[in-house]
Scaffold this motif. Sequence first.
Motif, PDB file in Angstrom:
ATOM      1  N   LYS A  87      86.445  74.628  30.173  1.00 52.17           N
ATOM      2  CA  LYS A  87      87.806  74.527  30.712  1.00 52.17           C
ATOM      3  C   LYS A  87      87.778  74.125  32.184  1.00 52.17           C
ATOM      4  O   LYS A  87      88.544  73.249  32.626  1.00 52.17           O
ATOM      5  CB  LYS A  87      88.533  75.869  30.553  1.00 52.17           C
ATOM      6  CG  LYS A  87      89.972  75.838  31.055  1.00 52.17           C
ATOM      7  CD  LYS A  87      90.684  77.161  30.787  1.00 52.17           C
ATOM      8  CE  LYS A  87      92.134  77.073  31.262  1.00 52.17           C
ATOM      9  NZ  LYS A  87      92.883  78.338  30.995  1.00 52.17           N
ATOM     10  N   THR A 126      88.686  70.174  33.362  1.00 50.26           N
ATOM     11  CA  THR A 126      89.802  70.006  34.301  1.00 50.26           C
ATOM     12  C   THR A 126      89.374  69.144  35.476  1.00 50.26           C
ATOM     13  O   THR A 126      90.091  68.215  35.887  1.00 50.26           O
ATOM     14  CB  THR A 126      90.286  71.381  34.810  1.00 50.26           C
ATOM     15  OG1 THR A 126      90.742  72.165  33.704  1.00 50.26           O
ATOM     16  CG2 THR A 126      91.427  71.223  35.818  1.00 50.26           C
ATOM     17  N   CYS A 151      95.511  75.276  38.045  1.00 52.22           N
ATOM     18  CA  CYS A 151      94.978  74.151  38.808  1.00 52.22           C
ATOM     19  C   CYS A 151      96.085  73.359  39.495  1.00 52.22           C
ATOM     20  O   CYS A 151      97.207  73.275  38.983  1.00 52.22           O
ATOM     21  CB  CYS A 151      94.143  73.234  37.907  1.00 52.22           C
ATOM     22  SG  CYS A 151      95.062  72.500  36.536  1.00 52.22           S
ATOM     23  N   LYS A 152      95.737  72.794  40.627  1.00 51.04           N
ATOM     24  CA  LYS A 152      96.722  72.058  41.424  1.00 51.04           C
ATOM     25  C   LYS A 152      95.989  71.061  42.325  1.00 51.04           C
ATOM     26  O   LYS A 152      94.973  71.394  42.948  1.00 51.04           O
ATOM     27  CB  LYS A 152      97.527  73.034  42.295  1.00 51.04           C
ATOM     28  CG  LYS A 152      98.401  72.402  43.365  1.00 51.04           C
ATOM     29  CD  LYS A 152      99.621  71.735  42.793  1.00 51.04           C
ATOM     30  CE  LYS A 152     100.525  71.178  43.890  1.00 51.04           C
ATOM     31  NZ  LYS A 152     101.701  70.468  43.339  1.00 51.04           N
ATOM     32  N   LYS A 170     101.085  81.968  37.483  1.00 55.75           N
ATOM     33  CA  LYS A 170     101.428  81.538  36.136  1.00 55.75           C
ATOM     34  C   LYS A 170     102.750  82.151  35.702  1.00 55.75           C
ATOM     35  O   LYS A 170     102.993  83.349  35.857  1.00 55.75           O
ATOM     36  CB  LYS A 170     100.319  81.960  35.157  1.00 55.75           C
ATOM     37  CG  LYS A 170     100.567  81.527  33.728  1.00 55.75           C
ATOM     38  CD  LYS A 170      99.422  81.976  32.831  1.00 55.75           C
ATOM     39  CE  LYS A 170      99.670  81.558  31.383  1.00 55.75           C
ATOM     40  NZ  LYS A 170      98.569  82.007  30.489  1.00 55.75           N
ATOM     41  N   GLU A 213      96.745  67.090  34.436  1.00 60.04           N
ATOM     42  CA  GLU A 213      98.065  67.553  34.872  1.00 60.04           C
ATOM     43  C   GLU A 213      97.891  68.896  35.573  1.00 60.04           C
ATOM     44  O   GLU A 213      97.055  69.719  35.165  1.00 60.04           O
ATOM     45  CB  GLU A 213      99.013  67.740  33.685  1.00 60.04           C
ATOM     46  CG  GLU A 213      99.462  66.444  33.025  1.00 60.04           C
ATOM     47  CD  GLU A 213     100.452  66.698  31.901  1.00 60.04           C
ATOM     48  OE1 GLU A 213     100.787  67.891  31.665  1.00 60.04           O
ATOM     49  OE2 GLU A 213     100.890  65.728  31.258  1.00 60.04           O
ATOM     50  N   ASP A 214      98.676  69.135  36.623  1.00 67.34           N
ATOM     51  CA  ASP A 214      98.685  70.451  37.261  1.00 67.34           C
ATOM     52  C   ASP A 214      99.135  71.504  36.259  1.00 67.34           C
ATOM     53  O   ASP A 214     100.031  71.253  35.436  1.00 67.34           O
ATOM     54  CB  ASP A 214      99.651  70.464  38.457  1.00 67.34           C
ATOM     55  CG  ASP A 214      99.151  69.653  39.640  1.00 67.34           C
ATOM     56  OD1 ASP A 214      97.947  69.347  39.695  1.00 67.34           O
ATOM     57  OD2 ASP A 214      99.972  69.318  40.527  1.00 67.34           O
ATOM     58  N   VAL A 215      98.507  72.672  36.317  1.00 68.66           N
ATOM     59  CA  VAL A 215      98.903  73.805  35.481  1.00 68.66           C
ATOM     60  C   VAL A 215      99.172  74.981  36.410  1.00 68.66           C
ATOM     61  O   VAL A 215      98.255  75.488  37.069  1.00 68.66           O
ATOM     62  CB  VAL A 215      97.804  74.174  34.461  1.00 68.66           C
ATOM     63  CG1 VAL A 215      98.232  75.404  33.661  1.00 68.66           C
ATOM     64  CG2 VAL A 215      97.497  73.004  33.540  1.00 68.66           C
ATOM     65  N   LYS A 216     100.425  75.403  36.459  1.00 63.66           N
ATOM     66  CA  LYS A 216     100.793  76.478  37.389  1.00 63.66           C
ATOM     67  C   LYS A 216      99.970  77.731  37.106  1.00 63.66           C
ATOM     68  O   LYS A 216      99.838  78.174  35.967  1.00 63.66           O
ATOM     69  CB  LYS A 216     102.278  76.796  37.269  1.00 63.66           C
ATOM     70  CG  LYS A 216     102.792  77.639  38.426  1.00 63.66           C
ATOM     71  CD  LYS A 216     104.300  77.630  38.504  1.00 63.66           C
ATOM     72  CE  LYS A 216     104.767  78.350  39.771  1.00 63.66           C
ATOM     73  NZ  LYS A 216     106.242  78.340  39.898  1.00 63.66           N
TER      74      LYS A 216
END
Length: 510
Positions: free
Chosen positions: A415, A419, A441-442, A465, A435-438
């Motif tokens: 994972k 990413t 990852c950002k 999250k 894609e960013d995942v709150k």
Amino acid sequence: MAEVTGNIGFEETLWKASDKLRGSMDASEYKHVVLGLIFLKYISDKFETKYNELVDEGEGFEEELDEYLSENIFWVPKEARWEYIRDNAKSEKIGQIIDDAMILIEKENKTLKNVLEKRYARPEIDKRRLGELIDLISTIKLHTKEEKDLLGRVYEYFLGKFASAEGKGGGEFYTPTSVVKTLVSMIEPFKGRIYDPCCGSGGMFVQSEKFIEEHKGRIADLSIFGQELNATTWKLCKMNLAIRGLEGNIGSEHGDTFHNDFHKNMKADYILANPPFNISDWGGDQLTEDVRWVYGVPPEGNANYAWLQHMIYHLSPNGVAGVVLANGALSSNTSNEGEIRKNILEDDLVDCIIAMPDKLFYSTGIPVSLWILNRNKTNLKYRNREKEILFIDARQLGEMIDRRHRELSEKDIAKIADTYHKWRNLNDGKLGEYEDVKGFCKVATLEDVRENDYVLTPGRYVGIKEAEDDGIPFEEKMESLTSELGELFDKSRELEEEIRKNLRGIGYEI
């Protein structure tokens, strides 16, 4: 006992059996006794396999040294072969017999000079237990044509168990495999020069070798360079490389990377390292004018940014580094550290920061972070990520394998690495699927980092999250929670009165 090969779980069986023989010996001492014997058994087994092949050929070459060296098999003299050791296991002189065997092997194999442990004759080692340990190891054949990495499995397993047994001291020679795998999966050392300036027992090199094998590459395409300060750990690394047939330049002895850099002019394509956290006695006061401090003089009381700059100095123009650091390095402004971090960021060398879960390390329970450094973010192999940094918050990953230690699963490692690669790589010249995942990852720009005073804590960027919507209206949730809380308060008052009643019964009033 009959000799066995790689049955499932045999490493654990061997560990439990051999650990019972430890007696009063410290884990740090016992480590060298056990691993030295395992190494001796391995090279003897490998020698014996070739010896029997030559005997079967009937040409009389079985005692010809060149027949073995030509195939990178260590020459084992008669008095050092495991059969001789095993037959003398019950002798009161077994300790001296083993020491003599180690001396003979070093004499005949120059690459092992000053590497093998010769401590078995010392009076504090119980010779009865030593004999029992030899009997135990004799039951395992550590080299067969079918099981090429059997010793590697044993070695890796035992290093991890010894690190756990030693606690804080275990961190000097061992980085948990799941952490190493994460770094290797991210920077993908496939071809070129790989370097670890604080290589411990060589775990970074071993996992890099496994990565290459899994991806059908050639081990010969990777050149290994390293250095290690601790003398006994340096020996462990030499043996760890030797059992896998890996050639590496880690110096002819142990040495201080800061004060006696063995590879001053070497530029590495890949750097993998887990430097000791927050060390204060690294002699920084003697190196204030050092050429490696391009981004600022690191503080004398903490070597974190000395390690970072040392590694940046040794990166090739397209080099990538994966480094484990204590979380303090993400935000510290003490003694010029903030200014150094700012300068490194402004030079656009930081590719990715990963916040890791706590309890991953045997040496400390504190959480750490992984830094991915990249000398060339505009490399044509990748999409242009100039002036950008990927932040990953992996603190919620991993599972507890015992009361004190956590481990990342293969799924967790994938994972994190996937990413990073989705963000970093081009897919046939097209943008990847990132894609960013709150909360996880950002992608932040350098301007975002400037606005946060160059602090690199991932949680500051990825956010929290969002809770999943279960479809229940807020008012209904609050009514249910309030009712449940009221019931708990009533129960609490009942219990309190019951306690008071019991205390009054024995003459106490509160």
